[in-house]
Design a protein around this motif. Structure first.
Motif, short mmCIF file in Angstrom:
data_model
loop_
_atom_site.label_atom_id
_atom_site.label_comp_id
_atom_site.label_asym_id
_atom_site.label_seq_id
_atom_site.Cartn_x
_atom_site.Cartn_y
_atom_site.Cartn_z
N PHE A 1 120.34 -17.42 30.06
CA PHE A 1 119.21 -17.15 29.24
C PHE A 1 118.96 -18.36 28.73
CE2 PHE A 1 120.12 -12.90 30.31
CZ PHE A 1 118.80 -12.22 30.11
N VAL A 2 117.65 -18.98 28.57
CA VAL A 2 117.42 -20.10 27.97
C VAL A 2 116.19 -19.80 27.25
CG1 VAL A 2 118.72 -21.47 29.53
CG2 VAL A 2 116.21 -21.30 29.61
N GLY A 3 115.74 -21.14 26.45
CA GLY A 3 114.47 -21.07 25.71
C GLY A 3 114.59 -20.31 24.14
N GLY A 4 113.67 -20.72 23.55
CA GLY A 4 113.52 -20.25 21.98
C GLY A 4 113.69 -18.57 21.78
N GLY A 5 112.84 -17.93 22.88
CA GLY A 5 112.76 -16.41 22.80
C GLY A 5 114.49 -15.96 22.98
N SER A 6 115.25 -16.48 23.84
CA SER A 6 116.40 -16.12 24.31
C SER A 6 117.35 -16.03 22.99
CB SER A 6 116.93 -16.82 25.41
OG SER A 6 116.46 -16.79 26.68
N ASN A 7 117.14 -17.09 22.11
CA ASN A 7 117.72 -17.22 20.96
C ASN A 7 117.59 -16.32 19.81
OD1 ASN A 7 119.42 -19.06 19.43
ND2 ASN A 7 117.60 -20.16 18.44
N VAL A 8 116.50 -15.66 19.84
CA VAL A 8 115.90 -14.79 19.08
C VAL A 8 116.48 -13.18 19.42
CG1 VAL A 8 113.80 -13.20 18.21
CG2 VAL A 8 113.77 -15.69 18.18
N LEU A 9 116.58 -13.05 21.02
CA LEU A 9 117.04 -11.64 21.49
C LEU A 9 118.24 -11.76 21.81
CD1 LEU A 9 113.73 -11.27 23.76
CD2 LEU A 9 114.49 -9.91 21.44
N LYS A 10 119.01 -12.87 21.70
CA LYS A 10 120.46 -12.96 22.17
C LYS A 10 121.53 -11.57 21.89
CE LYS A 10 122.71 -16.38 20.25
NZ LYS A 10 123.01 -17.76 20.18
N GLU A 11 121.60 -11.39 20.52
CA GLU A 11 122.60 -10.14 20.35
C GLU A 11 121.90 -8.75 21.11
OE1 GLU A 11 125.41 -10.90 19.30
OE2 GLU A 11 124.75 -13.07 19.06
N TYR A 12 120.66 -8.71 20.87
CA TYR A 12 120.27 -7.56 21.57
C TYR A 12 120.38 -7.30 22.90
CZ TYR A 12 117.74 -7.53 16.87
OH TYR A 12 117.89 -7.75 15.37
N ILE A 13 120.17 -8.38 23.68
CA ILE A 13 120.58 -8.42 25.13
C ILE A 13 121.72 -8.03 25.44
CG2 ILE A 13 120.15 -9.74 27.22
CD1 ILE A 13 117.57 -10.66 26.37
N LYS A 14 122.80 -8.80 24.81
CA LYS A 14 124.15 -8.86 24.99
C LYS A 14 124.59 -7.30 24.78
CE LYS A 14 126.05 -13.35 23.68
NZ LYS A 14 126.66 -14.00 22.61
N THR A 15 124.27 -6.83 23.74
CA THR A 15 124.29 -5.23 23.47
C THR A 15 123.84 -4.15 24.73
OG1 THR A 15 124.40 -5.65 21.03
CG2 THR A 15 124.13 -3.30 21.90
N SER B 1 116.35 -6.28 2.48
CA SER B 1 116.99 -6.14 3.89
C SER B 1 115.50 -5.91 4.69
CB SER B 1 117.85 -5.45 4.11
OG SER B 1 117.99 -5.15 5.65
N VAL B 2 115.25 -6.39 5.80
CA VAL B 2 114.18 -6.28 6.70
C VAL B 2 114.88 -5.66 7.84
CG1 VAL B 2 112.19 -7.48 5.32
CG2 VAL B 2 113.62 -8.64 7.18
N HIS B 3 116.17 -5.66 7.93
CA HIS B 3 116.90 -5.27 9.27
C HIS B 3 116.23 -3.95 10.12
CE1 HIS B 3 120.34 -6.57 11.30
NE2 HIS B 3 121.08 -6.99 10.07
N ASP B 4 115.70 -2.99 9.47
CA ASP B 4 115.11 -2.00 10.05
C ASP B 4 114.23 -2.47 10.88
OD1 ASP B 4 114.02 -2.43 7.64
OD2 ASP B 4 112.95 -0.56 7.53
N ILE B 5 113.05 -3.33 10.48
CA ILE B 5 111.89 -3.44 11.01
C ILE B 5 112.37 -4.48 12.18
CG2 ILE B 5 109.96 -5.25 10.81
CD1 ILE B 5 109.82 -4.24 7.70
N THR B 6 113.13 -5.61 11.99
CA THR B 6 113.60 -6.61 12.78
C THR B 6 114.22 -5.80 14.28
OG1 THR B 6 115.45 -7.34 11.76
CG2 THR B 6 113.19 -8.63 11.47
N ASP B 7 115.36 -4.99 13.79
CA ASP B 7 116.26 -4.42 14.67
C ASP B 7 115.13 -3.49 15.80
OD1 ASP B 7 118.47 -5.49 14.14
OD2 ASP B 7 119.35 -3.79 13.33
N ARG B 8 114.19 -2.68 15.02
CA ARG B 8 113.63 -1.76 16.02
C ARG B 8 112.50 -2.56 16.86
NH1 ARG B 8 108.84 -0.45 14.49
NH2 ARG B 8 109.33 -0.43 12.28
N ILE B 9 111.88 -3.47 16.41
CA ILE B 9 111.05 -4.36 17.16
C ILE B 9 111.37 -5.29 18.21
CG2 ILE B 9 109.40 -6.17 17.10
CD1 ILE B 9 108.26 -4.74 14.46
N LEU B 10 112.51 -5.75 17.94
CA LEU B 10 113.33 -6.77 18.81
C LEU B 10 114.01 -6.03 19.91
CD1 LEU B 10 114.46 -9.77 16.44
CD2 LEU B 10 112.23 -9.57 17.90
#
Length: 387
Positions: free
Chosen positions: A322-336, A287-296
């Protein structure tokens, strides 16, 4: 080919999405290039024509629009395997970079090679009507005019070197017309119109809405009321997901000794359905969850701050898309964040493909409308002359 063919090309920071002709051709090519000093060696030359050209784009590009003319490049998937591959840097302007043009010319040349028979001299003369876009910030700075003039009035040549199926073909690209749209406005067009330019979203058409388009290098927030973009209130920011993806790549390497080839591969790790946020380390699923969660989450907070500031200045806004590839990556974090904080009325596209192809689709619709109007004017002039 004398008749002008439609090309709707979104040179995104992650990949190029391009739609051609009567919706008969589309490409999605990673936005990665690698300079080549000489022709690359080919293993199994007799098998070259059995492979997909998109997997082995190897070209020489000749154009007065380029700062480095007549150079050889590996493009897309092929470039991602090179040690000297380059992706667009944070802080760089899309309209100022050779890489933007190389990706644009490569995608059009691929379409021309597929859509045309070559003459005896292996040369294709291809005419296109181009629709593309630039970040709002660059359009507000007036960069669109310079970008357009670079493309118009010159012939841009792409020579396929060791490329499957197209080796030895030269494509001369000429633009009959170039339309450069602000990216936020394009997203709005795509939300309210179908490919036949009929209104598909009557609820939305007279609403006050924001469109937050998160790209690799920049974020545009379009402010729309009375069916138009409010140019004074719309804002472009020098903040995208590329730097965060690069940081994730570096931390994965320093913590696990695993080299992820490109930012696009990082996106794949973050967004895929199975084994999301996991990599293989020496054959073990890790798992690299710790890295991705913190940075994103850090980036999502910055994006949320932008939304909050623009919404405050446009308090009668009814919804933000929210549109674009970046929104796709950040979707769950912005919703939270939104659930825990302001609770704005925000919307994401659950269909990832729809979000990723939104700009290319919008350019296609705008270009179709432009060409129909142009044809109509030509017919009217002919009728007036006859009478």
């Amino acid at each position: 080919m004398s008749q002008s063919r439609i090309a709707a090309v979104d040179v995104g920071n992650d990949s190029v999405k391009a739609i051609f002709g009567e919706l008969d051709q589309e490409f999605n090519i990673p936005n990665i290039t690698a300079r080549d000093i000489e022709d690359r060696p080919v293993i199994g030359i007799e098998e070259l024509d059995q492979k997909d050209p998109l997997e082995g784009i190897h070209i020489r590009v000749h154009s007065p629009a380029l700062q480095e003319n007549n150079a050889i490049y590996r493009v897309g998937h092929l470039a991602s395997k090179s040690t000297n591959s380059t992706e667009l840097d944070p802080g760089s302007g899309k309209s100022q970079e050779d890489q933007t043009l190389i990706m644009l010319f490569a995608s059009i040349a691929l379409d021309a090679a597929k859509a045309n028979k070559t003459g005896s001299n292996n040369v294709i003369d291809a005419n296109y009507t181009l629709g593309t876009g630039l970040p709002l910030r660059e359009v507000k700075e007036g960069k669109d005019a310079g970008y357009r003039s670079k493309l118009l009035g010159s012939v841009h040549q792409v020579e396929f070197l060791v490329t499957p199926k197209y080796q030895g073909i030269k494509v001369n690209i000429k633009f009959d017309e170039v339309k450069v749209y602000p990216e936020g406005f394009a997203a709005y067009i795509n939300l309210v119109m179908d490919h036949d330019l009929k209104i598909i979203n009557k609820d939305l058409i007279d609403k006050r809405i924001l469109i937050q388009d998160i790209g690799g290098l920049s974020t545009d927030i379009a402010v729309i009321k009375n069916r138009t973009v409010d140019d004074d209130k719309a804002q472009g920011f020098n903040l995208g997901v590329s730097e965060s993806l690069e940081n994730i790549r570096e931390e994965i390497f320093s913590n696990h000794g695993v080299e992820v080839d490109s930012r696009r591969d990082v996106v794949e790790i973050i967004t895929r359905n199975n084994d999301r946020n996991h990599i293989m380390v020496k054959g073990s699923r890790t798992s690299v969850h710790d890295i991705t969660d913190r940075i994103l989450m850090e980036l999502a907070k910055k994006q949320y701050r932008l939304l909050r500031n623009v919404w405050q200045k446009n308090s009668q806004t009814e919804i933000c898309y929210f549109v674009g590839g970046g929104s796709n990556v950040l979707k769950e974090y912005i919703k939270t964040l939104n659930n825990n904080l302001d609770g704005f009325n925000i919307e994401f596209f659950e269909d990832d493909k729809e979000s990723i192809w939104m700009m290319a689709n919008a350019y296609y619709k705008l270009l179709s409308e432009f060409t129909k109007k142009t044809e109509k004017l030509k017919e009217e002039k002919k009728t007036v002359k006859k009478s």
